[in-house]
Scaffold this active site. Structure first.
Site, PDB file in Angstrom:
ATOM      1  N   LYS A  44       0.798  -1.224   0.000  1.00  0.00           N
ATOM      2  CA  LYS A  44       0.000   0.000   0.000  1.00  0.00           C
ATOM      3  C   LYS A  44       0.833   1.277   0.000  1.00  0.00           C
ATOM      4  O   LYS A  44       0.290   2.363  -0.180  1.00  0.00           O
ATOM      5  CB  LYS A  44      -0.982   0.003   1.174  1.00  0.00           C
ATOM      6  CG  LYS A  44      -1.978  -1.120   1.174  1.00  0.00           C
ATOM      7  CD  LYS A  44      -2.857  -1.270  -0.075  1.00  0.00           C
ATOM      8  CE  LYS A  44      -3.658  -0.064  -0.445  1.00  0.00           C
ATOM      9  NZ  LYS A  44      -4.880  -0.420  -1.223  1.00  0.00           N
TER      10      LYS A  44
HETATM   11  N1  PMP Z   1      -2.932  -7.282   1.275  1.00  0.00           N
HETATM   12  C1  PMP Z   1      -2.848  -6.435   2.307  1.00  0.00           C
HETATM   13  C2  PMP Z   1      -2.063  -6.859   3.506  1.00  0.00           C
HETATM   14  C3  PMP Z   1      -3.487  -5.175   2.253  1.00  0.00           C
HETATM   15  O1  PMP Z   1      -3.392  -4.334   3.285  1.00  0.00           O
HETATM   16  C4  PMP Z   1      -4.226  -4.842   1.108  1.00  0.00           C
HETATM   17  C5  PMP Z   1      -4.920  -3.519   1.021  1.00  0.00           C
HETATM   18  N2  PMP Z   1      -6.072  -3.408   1.775  1.00  0.00           N
HETATM   19  C6  PMP Z   1      -4.307  -5.768   0.066  1.00  0.00           C
HETATM   20  C7  PMP Z   1      -3.638  -6.978   0.177  1.00  0.00           C
HETATM   21  C8  PMP Z   1      -5.136  -5.512  -1.169  1.00  0.00           C
HETATM   22  O2  PMP Z   1      -4.558  -4.602  -2.034  1.00  0.00           O
HETATM   23  P1  PMP Z   1      -5.461  -3.664  -2.950  1.00  0.00           P
HETATM   24  O3  PMP Z   1      -6.108  -2.657  -2.033  1.00  0.00           O
HETATM   25  O4  PMP Z   1      -4.516  -3.044  -3.909  1.00  0.00           O
HETATM   26  O5  PMP Z   1      -6.499  -4.518  -3.607  1.00  0.00           O
END
Ligand code: PMP
Length: 326
Positions: A44
């Site tokens: 992130k």
């Molecule tokens: N894995 C973790 C540990 C996250 O914090 C997030 C974001 N909420 C994601 C995956 C998913 O990523 P995205 O928001 O880009 O879909």
């Protein structure tokens, strides 16, 4: 050795790591994009940096302005770092079902944390909607709005996607990852499909999310949950995710994920969080379906440090009937 410029200059350009045991077990190359090596510790950081830059570029965020966000954790952590470097106060709304480690880290990083009751998205008191309203009321403040601000997806279209393409030399058959906002999957999919439209994009979903059904049936209806995973799964199709070319979806249950992260810990030396576990299980599923000789890329989103009271707590697992040894 390559030199990087400050925090912002250290986001991205992460290594692509061959997952040795999983590659050997499947006869494929299973490669993990090491997003946990970003300076704030997760995938992130990219979205946080791109969203802040976009708010600056549009003129919405001026010197001394406040960045507000509703986040379960990693986006807030990324934003807190980026805001500290650029001199913006950071206010984070967070639902009260998140791990205490995340609240503690955000406070240590200097963010003002507002923990609010966990209610569904349709409720006006939902943490995301509270964040949006607060930013509206406050002068010189912006709502980062990771779910529907497509600067999030752009981060992955402009950085993660091209990095994966360059690191594999274009020799990639499939990309799979789980979705929270969808920024990672949507940005990477858009970039890779432009390079070669036959690269297969597979969404990995935990239970208790609507995205598996959305991809496989066209209807975003929830599958039965819950799941102990954090930061992934969604009940709706965000603006970041909408319009993304996705070829298939796989659903991974918590027991598969737990067995995966403990096996990676005990036999491979890695200490991963739950979404990385889901991603690796999905990569193995895709590799088995494609057969030996293929290259499958996924995302190593964050480490296990934030999940010591949950995923890495034996009592927490036992209460839910989950077993580290599968
Ligand atoms: N894995 C973790 C540990 C996250 O914090 C997030 C974001 N909420 C994601 C995956 C998913 O990523 P995205 O928001 O880009 O879909």
């Amino acid at each position: 050795m390559e030199m990087r410029d400050g925090f912002a200059g250290s986001v991205g350009d992460t290594p692509l790591i061959r997952m040795a045991a999983l590659s050997e077990a499947t006869g494929c190359e299973i490669l993990g994009k090491a997003e946990f090596l970003n300076p704030g510790g997760s995938v992130k950081d990219r979205a946080a940096l791109w969203m802040v830059r976009e708010h600056e570029r549009s003129g919405a965020l001026r010197p001394g302005g406040t960045v507000v966000e509703g986040t379960a954790g990693n986006t807030g952590i990324g934003l807190a770092h980026v805001c500290n470097e650029r001199g913006y106060p950071c206010v984070i709304y967070m639902p009260d079902n998140q791990s205490p480690e995340k609240v503690a880290i955000l406070k240590t990083l200097g963010a003002e944390v507002r923990v609010v009751p966990t209610v569904p998205y349709r409720d006006e008191m939902n943490y995301q909607k509270q964040a949006g309203r607060y930013a509206d009321e406050l002068p010189n403040a912006v709502w980062a709005n990771q779910f529907d601000n497509v600067a999030n997806r752009l981060a992955h279209y402009e950085s993660t996607g091209p990095e994966i393409w360059a690191q594999t030399g274009g020799a990639i058959d499939a990309f799979t990852c789980s979705v929270g906002t969808g920024g990672t999957l949507a940005g990477v999919s858009r970039y890779l499909k432009e390079r070669r439209s036959d690269i297969e994009i597979v969404l990995a979903d935990p239970h208790g999310s609507a995205l598996y059904n959305w991809v496989t049936t066209g209807e975003a209806t929830m599958t039965p949950g819950p799941s102990i995973t954090e930061g992934i799964g969604n009940s709706r199709v965000t603006d970041n995710l909408a319009g993304t070319e996705i070829d298939d979806a796989v659903q991974i249950d918590d027991q598969q994920m737990v067995a995966m992260v403990y096996d990676q810990l005990r036999s491979q030396g890695w200490f991963f969080g739950s979404s990385t576990g889901i991603n690796l299980c999905a990569a193995v599923d895709v590799a088995k379906r494609l057969g030996p000789g293929h290259t499958v890329v996924t995302v190593l989103t964050d480490t296990g440090h934030k999940y010591q009271s949950s995923l890495y707590n034996p009592e927490f697992l036992a209460e839910r009937g989950l077993r580290p040894d599968g």
